[in-house]
Design an enzyme around this catalytic site. Structure first.
Site, PDB file in Angstrom:
ATOM      1  CG  HIS A  13      -2.006  -1.022   1.175  1.00 35.74           C
ATOM      2  ND1 HIS A  13      -2.919  -1.102   0.162  1.00 35.74           N
ATOM      3  CD2 HIS A  13      -2.301  -2.041   2.039  1.00 35.74           C
ATOM      4  CE1 HIS A  13      -3.747  -2.115   0.389  1.00 35.74           C
ATOM      5  NE2 HIS A  13      -3.393  -2.704   1.520  1.00 35.74           N
ATOM      6  CD  GLU A  71      -3.828  -8.832   5.095  1.00 34.72           C
ATOM      7  OE1 GLU A  71      -3.975  -7.666   5.474  1.00 34.72           O
ATOM      8  OE2 GLU A  71      -2.935  -9.184   4.315  1.00 34.72           O
TER       9      GLU A  71
END
Length: 503
Positions: free
Chosen positions: A45, A144
């Site tokens: 990210h 996640e």
């Protein structure tokens, strides 16, 4: 070649890392100056490309250990970051044991895996690097999603996986708790930690700030995030704007009727004079003994009005409220400082008197004048606090504690008086050259400077002001590194503490 991260994890320690997303080698270099256990470069990210990653790792690798979160779980992405010099790898979105085995194959050289030889950093000393890399590099996979949580035990059991790393935000989205986390989310997080421990593996988790990191470390997580580069820039920038923000409204000083408690003191008398110069219509000057006000009130007898006021005496406070029904600006300045430490012979008595004067006295006067301020249009209220409310100075330990209580009270007054239109301002100077600071040998400002800053702050309708270089420096320092300020202030010890320590 020995990886300090692996050694610390094996010993049961916890890795504290800085998380870098902005793609700036210069920012990474600055982060490395704090010497965290490692810096994690986020390729998934973050704004890193191959060139900036290589450059940043070169800048930091002699200060800390470089770690990288890869873009994804592909062979190319994993090889890419390892060839750049990462000594710890975190791979996102791993849901199954099969995917975990593929990560190990991509991260390990033969015969354990299929990583290709090459890359600038491995080739600096390939004869040493290649035989040791498989054991040297920490390999972690991110848990996640709900699927990954269900498969956590199987993933943890995969040989070559060193750590399960919880991504709490994606996990919250996956199980339907985002943006709130709550019990369901925490149960999932703890189940991953349990699965990792059962397999003899370590578990890490992304933490958005250092205090949360400490909490997770206490729970048994062995990799936490201490600082996040975007937040380090974004949040202080927001805070600076909020702190400097000014309000709008009628002038709180010009033509005001003010009451200044403790007006016979060094700061109080200067506040009264400053109000006079700024155009206040009348200033009630409060003091326990009105005779102590003669020199001050003689400056302008028609505007400076002496008032008997002991803020620790309920009857005196009530009488002052009855005698001053036209007040539109209340300045809570009365205070007392024992200038002694916690363990002085009079320590408890000092603390009681300081709390009675500095905290409870301010509360009593504010309560008494709340309806008067409301009746007169709201007006303003200013509390003389001190920057030691943010970090204790042992030289005046119980005084600082009372000022910390006063800071909290000021925040409560601001919230409760807002509805009646009363502007509340905290004044937090550093050391001021008055009889209240005889033992402090650091930088001191003049009482006149505090008074002028108070006038300017009220006119700008600021919420908190920090007059003087010491105060502004301490406030900034506390925001950036509160423990460093605490350590600096700890050097100002009262004499009796030093004597007893030697004895």
């Amino acid at each position: 070649m020995s990886n300090p991260l692996k050694e610390k994890l094996a010993a049961g320690g916890c890795i504290g890392c800085h998380w870098a997303t902005l793609g700036s080698p210069s920012v990474a270099e600055l982060l490395a100056e704090s010497e965290p256990d490692c810096i994690l470069f986020d390729m998934q990210h973050g704004l890193w490309d191959r060139a900036s990653l290589e450059y940043a790792i070169g800048l930091v690798r002699h200060k800390t250990i470089p770690a990288v979160r890869s873009v994804d779980a592909s062979d190319y992405a994993i090889g890419h970051v390892l060839d750049a010099g990462a000594r710890a790898l975190i791979v996102p979105m791993v849901d199954t044991a099969e995917q975990a085995r593929a990560v190990v194959r991509a991260a390990k050289y033969p015969p354990m895996g299929g990583r290709s030889g090459g890359g600038t950093r491995p080739m600096l000393d390939y004869k040493s690097y290649i035989p040791n890399a498989n054991d040297d590099i920490v390999v972690a996979v991110m848990i996640e999603t709900a699927t990954a949580v269900a498969n956590a035990a199987e993933i943890a059991a995969v040989p070559g996986i060193d750590m399960l790393f919880v991504g709490p935000f994606d996990l919250a989205m996956s199980i339907g708790t985002f943006p709130d986390f709550g019990p369901k989310h925490e149960a999932a997080v703890q189940s991953v930690l349990t699965a990792a421990k059962a397999a003899g593996k370590t578990c890490g988790i992304f933490t958005p700030y250092a205090s949360f990191a400490a909490d997770r470390r206490a729970q048994g997580f062995q990799w936490v995030v201490l600082a996040y580069d975007q937040a380090l820039i974004q949040e202080p920038a927001k805070g600076a704007v909020k702190h400097a923000r000014t309000g709008t409204g009628p002038d709180l000083v010009k033509d005001a009727v003010a009451l200044v408690s403790g007006a016979n003191g060094g700061i109080g008398s200067e506040i009264a004079r400053a109000l006079l110069r700024a155009g206040a219509a009348k200033i009630y000057c409060g003091a326990r003994h009105v005779d102590s006000l003669r020199l001050l009130t003689a400056v302008a007898p028609d505007k400076l009005v002496p008032v008997q006021l002991d803020v620790t005496d309920p009857a005196s406070v009530a009488a002052a409220a009855g005698a001053c029904p036209d007040v539109s600006l209340l300045i809570n300045n009365a205070g007392w400082n024992s200038n002694e430490g916690v363990f002085s012979g009079n320590g408890l008595d000092n603390a009681r008197r300081e709390m009675e004067t500095n905290y409870l006295g301010t509360l009593a006067l504010s309560r008494a004048f709340q309806p008067i301020l409301a009746k007169n249009g709201g007006g303003g209220l200013a509390n003389l606090i001190s920057v030691v409310a943010h970090s204790n100075v042992p030289l005046m330990a119980t005084y600082a504690a009372s000022k910390a209580a006063l800071l909290s009270l000021t925040q409560a007054l601001r919230a409760e008086l807002r509805k009646q239109g009363t502007h509340v301002m905290g004044v937090l100077p550093g050391a001021v050259d008055t009889p209240m600071t005889p033992g402090f040998e650091g930088m001191k400002m003049r009482p006149q400077q505090v008074a002028e800053a108070l006038i300017q702050g009220l006119r700008a309708r600021m919420e908190d002001i920090y007059p003087g270089g010491m105060a502004s420096g301490v406030f900034n320092g506390v925001a950036l590194d509160a423990k460093a300020i605490e350590g600096d202030f700890a050097n100002y010890l009262p004499a009796e503490t030093t004597v007893r320590a030697k004895a």
